[in-house]
Design an enzyme around this catalytic site. Structure first.
Site, PDB file in Angstrom:
ATOM      1  N   LYS A 112       0.823  -1.215   0.000  1.00  9.31           N
ATOM      2  CA  LYS A 112       0.000   0.000   0.000  1.00  9.31           C
ATOM      3  C   LYS A 112       0.850   1.255   0.000  1.00  9.31           C
ATOM      4  CE  LYS A 112      -4.246  -1.632   2.220  1.00  9.31           C
ATOM      5  NZ  LYS A 112      -5.046  -1.580   3.456  1.00  9.31           N
ATOM      6  N   LYS A 193      -7.946 -13.492  -7.476  1.00  5.33           N
ATOM      7  CA  LYS A 193      -9.123 -13.561  -6.605  1.00  5.33           C
ATOM      8  C   LYS A 193      -9.989 -12.311  -6.803  1.00  5.33           C
ATOM      9  CE  LYS A 193     -10.196 -14.142  -1.728  1.00  5.33           C
ATOM     10  NZ  LYS A 193      -9.684 -14.058  -0.373  1.00  5.33           N
ATOM     11  N   LYS A 196     -12.417  -6.291  -4.034  1.00  4.50           N
ATOM     12  CA  LYS A 196     -13.283  -5.119  -3.892  1.00  4.50           C
ATOM     13  C   LYS A 196     -12.648  -3.875  -4.476  1.00  4.50           C
ATOM     14  CE  LYS A 196     -14.241  -4.843   0.470  1.00  4.50           C
ATOM     15  NZ  LYS A 196     -14.665  -4.075   1.657  1.00  4.50           N
TER      16      LYS A 196
END
Ligand code: TRP
Length: 329
Positions: A112, A193, A196
């Protein structure tokens, strides 16, 4: 006494069928076997900038979706993290027993912080707050995806360190649930996968997508160069579509084979889209009812907060006492 389950979901992005089939559907099923707390982790969400009005509406949306999907608020608690002040309070105390090096080596922090021009301190503290969430309620079971396994390991390390410095205080949480849900992959890229935060409208089906959008997305899903379903040679895209169908329908592997073997991809996709649309219909209907009744959702969030707050207060009281912090009587 029933074991306590705690899990957290960030109120960002759109909850999709991967979240539902991989976690939520299973939580609904097993909720009466446990004492469950489902937490909307808004304090985690703000570790990256969120537009305030958008965040506020996402928190309410997620709470309503939990209930629409079948979480029974009379039995299980749906808690907004920031409404229980003890999450932040315990996080600070745990921060003080956490070596900086432990946080700097978290892979999610590294990933991040690479996307940020300036790295907020909150991003580094993120897993300490997560440890506080779990330890605040002495949760025994914490269902999370693989991407959170390292954070859970850190939670255990922090708890161990606290216990060794200040005496046995926290119980060690276990990772996962006894049963696991389906692992749903991205429709556009079945090697990843379903996520979101992924960009691109063809990646996932959101729980609130209307039927025509569901159909459009599934019809565009990546398959492979075969013309029809062959269980021996199918690629990951076809396998993903079949596993979505199977997770919603709860058909057996034999039923799946008998029905889909040799089916052309166009027909397969139509049937998967239909299954998804029909399965999400009742959830969307309940969502509409929940959100159109003024005060209903707020009442549930208040009741849940009142139910869990005494546990949180008791933990913080004990931690303060162990650490030698003063409590005014
Ligand atoms: N970090 C988790 C995620 O992004 C969310 C989370 C926050 C969580 N606190 C938690 C999950 C406590 C389990 C337990 O998925």
């Amino acid at each position: 006494m029933k074991s306590r389950v705690f899990s957290g979901v960030q109120p960002t992005g759109n909850i999709h069928i991967g979240n539902y089939l991989g976690a939520l559907k299973n939580w609904v099923k097993i909720q009466y076997d446990y004492e469950s707390i489902f937490c909307i982790v808004d304090l985690h969400a703000i570790t990256l900038y969120q537009e305030p009005a958008e965040l506020r509406s996402k928190i309410a949306e997620l709470a309503a979706l939990f209930i629409a999907a079948g979480i029974d608020p009379k039995h299980s608690s749906v808690v907004v993290q920031s409404s229980i002040a003890e999450h932040a309070e315990l996080a600070w105390m745990l921060t003080c027993v956490t070596p900086l090096g432990w946080l700097e080596r978290m892979t999610q922090f590294k990933a991040k912080s690479e996307t940020q021009e300036s790295i907020g301190d909150g991003l580094l503290q993120y897993p300490v707050l997560m440890a506080a969430d779990i330890l605040l309620y002495n949760a025994a079971i914490v269902p999370v995806g693989d991407d959170q396994a390292q954070h859970l390991e850190l939670c255990r390390d922090i708890a161990l360190r606290f216990n060794s410095l200040y005496g046995e205080t926290f119980v060690m949480p276990k990772t996962s649930m006894p049963t696991v849900g389906a692992r749903v992959m991205g429709l556009d890229d079945p090697t990843k996968k379903m996520s979101k935060s992924a960009q691109g409208s063809g990646h996932s089906v959101a729980l609130l997508d209307p039927p025509d959008v569901i159909r459009k997305k599934i019809m565009r899903a990546t398959t492979d160069s075969n013309p029809a379903v062959d269980f021996e040679t199918m690629g990951s895209g076809v396998e993903n579509l079949l596993s979505i169908f199977q997770a919603f329908s709860e058909w057996t592997p034999d039923q799946m084979r008998a029905h889909f073997s040799g089916m052309r991809y166009g027909d397969l996709k139509k049937q998967v889209a239909e299954m998804v649309a029909v399965s999400l219909g009742p959830i969307q209907q309940r969502y509409k009812e929940i959100t159109s009744e003024p005060g209903y959702l707020n009442g549930i969030l208040r009741e849940s907060a009142e139910r869990v707050r005494p546990m949180a207060q008791e933990t913080v009281r004990m931690v303060k006492q162990r650490m030698g912090l003063y409590t005014i009587s």
